[in-house]
Design a protein around this motif. Structure first.
Motif, PDB file in Angstrom:
ATOM      1  N   VAL A 239       0.700  -1.296   0.042  1.00 50.23           N
ATOM      2  CA  VAL A 239       0.104  -0.060   0.100  1.00 50.23           C
ATOM      3  C   VAL A 239       0.757   1.201   0.088  1.00 50.23           C
ATOM      4  O   VAL A 239       0.471   2.289  -0.670  1.00 50.23           O
ATOM      5  N   GLY A 240       1.928   1.317   0.779  1.00 53.82           N
ATOM      6  CA  GLY A 240       2.847   2.292   0.709  1.00 53.82           C
ATOM      7  C   GLY A 240       3.280   2.769  -0.645  1.00 53.82           C
ATOM      8  O   GLY A 240       3.469   3.967  -0.820  1.00 53.82           O
ATOM      9  N   GLU A 241       3.746   1.713  -1.407  1.00 46.54           N
ATOM     10  CA  GLU A 241       4.348   1.844  -2.682  1.00 46.54           C
ATOM     11  C   GLU A 241       3.537   2.025  -3.648  1.00 46.54           C
ATOM     12  O   GLU A 241       3.636   3.054  -4.498  1.00 46.54           O
ATOM     13  N   ILE A 242       2.218   1.722  -3.648  1.00 43.69           N
ATOM     14  CA  ILE A 242       1.239   1.975  -4.759  1.00 43.69           C
ATOM     15  C   ILE A 242       0.387   2.976  -4.651  1.00 43.69           C
ATOM     16  O   ILE A 242       0.108   3.876  -5.381  1.00 43.69           O
ATOM     17  N   PHE A 243      -0.049   3.172  -3.365  1.00 45.50           N
ATOM     18  CA  PHE A 243      -0.938   4.308  -2.794  1.00 45.50           C
ATOM     19  C   PHE A 243      -0.265   5.524  -2.171  1.00 45.50           C
ATOM     20  O   PHE A 243      -1.083   6.416  -1.663  1.00 45.50           O
ATOM     21  N   GLY A 244       0.890   5.174  -1.780  1.00 49.05           N
ATOM     22  CA  GLY A 244       1.682   6.447  -1.049  1.00 49.05           C
ATOM     23  C   GLY A 244       1.697   5.955   0.514  1.00 49.05           C
ATOM     24  O   GLY A 244       0.718   5.274   1.123  1.00 49.05           O
ATOM     25  N   SER A 245       2.640   6.309   1.127  1.00 50.67           N
ATOM     26  CA  SER A 245       2.968   6.082   2.552  1.00 50.67           C
ATOM     27  C   SER A 245       1.850   6.686   3.380  1.00 50.67           C
ATOM     28  O   SER A 245       1.537   5.943   4.471  1.00 50.67           O
ATOM     29  N   PRO A 246       1.094   7.656   3.168  1.00 48.58           N
ATOM     30  CA  PRO A 246       0.039   8.033   4.330  1.00 48.58           C
ATOM     31  C   PRO A 246      -0.788   7.012   4.589  1.00 48.58           C
ATOM     32  O   PRO A 246      -1.506   6.999   5.654  1.00 48.58           O
ATOM     33  N   LEU A 247      -1.193   6.227   3.574  1.00 49.65           N
ATOM     34  CA  LEU A 247      -2.247   5.083   3.464  1.00 49.65           C
ATOM     35  C   LEU A 247      -1.838   3.733   3.997  1.00 49.65           C
ATOM     36  O   LEU A 247      -2.426   2.818   4.269  1.00 49.65           O
ATOM     37  N   ALA A 248      -0.440   3.719   4.277  1.00 50.15           N
ATOM     38  CA  ALA A 248       0.156   2.402   4.438  1.00 50.15           C
ATOM     39  C   ALA A 248      -0.302   1.858   5.846  1.00 50.15           C
ATOM     40  O   ALA A 248      -0.444   0.582   6.070  1.00 50.15           O
ATOM     41  N   SER A 249      -0.638   2.648   6.792  1.00 48.63           N
ATOM     42  CA  SER A 249      -1.304   2.214   8.279  1.00 48.63           C
ATOM     43  C   SER A 249      -2.717   1.724   8.167  1.00 48.63           C
ATOM     44  O   SER A 249      -3.163   1.223   9.002  1.00 48.63           O
ATOM     45  N   GLN A 250      -3.363   2.010   6.886  1.00 48.51           N
ATOM     46  CA  GLN A 250      -4.647   1.533   6.739  1.00 48.51           C
ATOM     47  C   GLN A 250      -4.570   0.057   5.830  1.00 48.51           C
ATOM     48  O   GLN A 250      -5.607  -0.246   5.438  1.00 48.51           O
ATOM     49  N   ALA A 251      -3.383  -0.391   5.335  1.00 43.64           N
ATOM     50  CA  ALA A 251      -3.371  -1.513   4.801  1.00 43.64           C
ATOM     51  C   ALA A 251      -3.870  -2.819   5.139  1.00 43.64           C
ATOM     52  O   ALA A 251      -4.680  -3.545   4.392  1.00 43.64           O
ATOM     53  N   ASN A 252      -4.304  -2.966   6.575  1.00 44.44           N
ATOM     54  CA  ASN A 252      -4.924  -3.924   6.996  1.00 44.44           C
ATOM     55  C   ASN A 252      -6.081  -3.882   7.481  1.00 44.44           C
ATOM     56  O   ASN A 252      -6.781  -4.726   8.280  1.00 44.44           O
TER      57      ASN A 252
END
Length: 376
Positions: free
Chosen positions: A13-26
């Motif tokens: 998620v961090g790579e494809i949608f950007g690091s701000p959204l990585a915390s919502q990956a799960n």
């Protein structure tokens, strides 16, 4: 390859949608996206019936992300150059099919585009303006992506094009998904390939809709501070698609097909809920999230042609059944005119005969009056 772990999901998620959204990956936000991701990257683990393709070039999810960086670092990279850099460094003996598999996987999970459709895709989608695409050997990636979408900028529009689009938007209520289903018998099915969005298959009366709402929002957030008309090259360098394309797609979903923002539109919400439950639409489509403001003079430069085709479909609905379709196919305008003339002639003939019968009855009545019968 096994499905990604929670840590790998965050990296993806961090790579494809950007690091701000990585915390919502799960969270549930990306649940539908990862179902699609797993069906593409590790289909054997998702329960699909597949022929397993062992690609030594894609052993881990990190391999996919490193291959993606090749595309974003230089969007002008050709398929051959990408293949050499992404595949050869891990497996110099990869077959052409394995190389194509790597490109398809990376492009599909990162940009929602299937870049290997040319060999096998259904011809019926030509009715909806769908074009067969494939990332060819010596074609730059940015050129392949840009040419895959039918952009119609202002200077390339026919004189009446904007007027027809404006008229279509005034009548957009007729294009609500529930009306298309109930009144015109269309089947609406989700697609994970952005190129199929709003493509109509007349043979099966099926309208394809790109339903990955979280994908669109996630990508749109990466360029929320950039120009709406950011070019394909500049967008791909940021690891995303042009913001205008993403905004248009969201508008067709939430402003035309499923206007769930309207409190009074219960039928649209019910229809969308049914699509989520029965056809695996992205559940995030239930909610409206404003990533960037939409211009008041927003026009559909990418999806305008397909929206007009859909409006024409509503104006002139397809035949209700095979019998009606047969008569429509075998009845030309000349035949219709002949039938009309014949009908007019027969109407005149029967009218004349009716006058004769009436006159005869009048004569008989007059004769009977002048010569009454004498009872015995």
């Amino acid at each position: 390859m096994l499905p990604p772990t929670e840590i790998e999901r965050q990296d993806i998620v961090g790579e494809i949608f950007g690091s701000p959204l990585a915390s919502q990956a799960n969270t549930t936000r990306f649940e539908t996206y990862f179902r699609h991701y797993c069906s593409v990257v590790c289909p054997a683990s998702s329960g699909d019936t597949v022929i397993q393709l062992d690609s030594p070039a894609l052993r881990t999810h990190a391999d996919i992300l490193s291959s993606l960086k090749l595309l974003t670092h230089d969007p002008t990279i050709t398929f051959e150059a990408f293949s050499n850099q992404a595949v050869n460094r891990r497996s110099s003996e990869a077959t052409p099919k394995e190389r194509e598999h790597v490109a398809r996987v990376v492009v599909e999970v990162a940009f929602a585009i299937n870049c290997s459709l040319k060999d096998y895709y259904s011809l019926n989608f030509a009715d909806g303006g769908f074009r067969h695409v494939k990332w060819e050997r010596n074609v730059p990636f940015s050129h392949f992506v840009e040419s895959s979408f039918q952009l119609r900028p202002a200077h390339a529009q026919p004189s009446d094009y904007r007027g027809r689009l404006a008229d279509m938007m005034k009548r957009k209520k007729a294009l609500k998904a529930w009306k298309l289903k109930k009144r015109y018998g269309l089947k609406i099915r989700g697609t994970n390939n952005l190129l199929e969005h709003l493509a109509f298959d007349s043979k099966t009366k099926t309208l394809r809709v790109f339903h990955q709402v979280s994908f669109l929002r996630g990508h749109l957030a990466k360029t929320k501070d950039d120009s709406l008309d950011l070019t394909f090259h500049e967008s791909l360098k940021r690891g995303t698609l042009p913001p205008r394309l993403l905004v248009e797609t969201l508008l067709t979903f939430h402003d035309i097909l499923f206007p769930v923002a309207s409190v009074s539109d219960k039928k649209s919400r019910t229809t969308l809920e049914a699509m989520i439950q029965k056809h695996d639409f992205d559940a995030e489509g239930r909610w409206i999230e404003f990533i960037r403001p939409t211009p008041a003079d927003m026009e559909f430069e990418y999806w305008g042609d397909r929206l007009l085709a859909l409006a024409n479909l509503v104006k002139e609905p397809p035949p209700a059944n095979a019998v009606v379709a047969w008569f429509e196919r075998h009845t030309s305008e000349r035949n219709a005119l002949t039938v009309a003339i014949l009908g007019l002639f027969l109407s005149a003939l029967f009218g004349f005969l009716s006058v004769l019968v009436g006159l005869l009855q009048l004569i008989l009545a007059w004769v009977a009056y002048r010569n009454p019968l004498v009872s015995s």
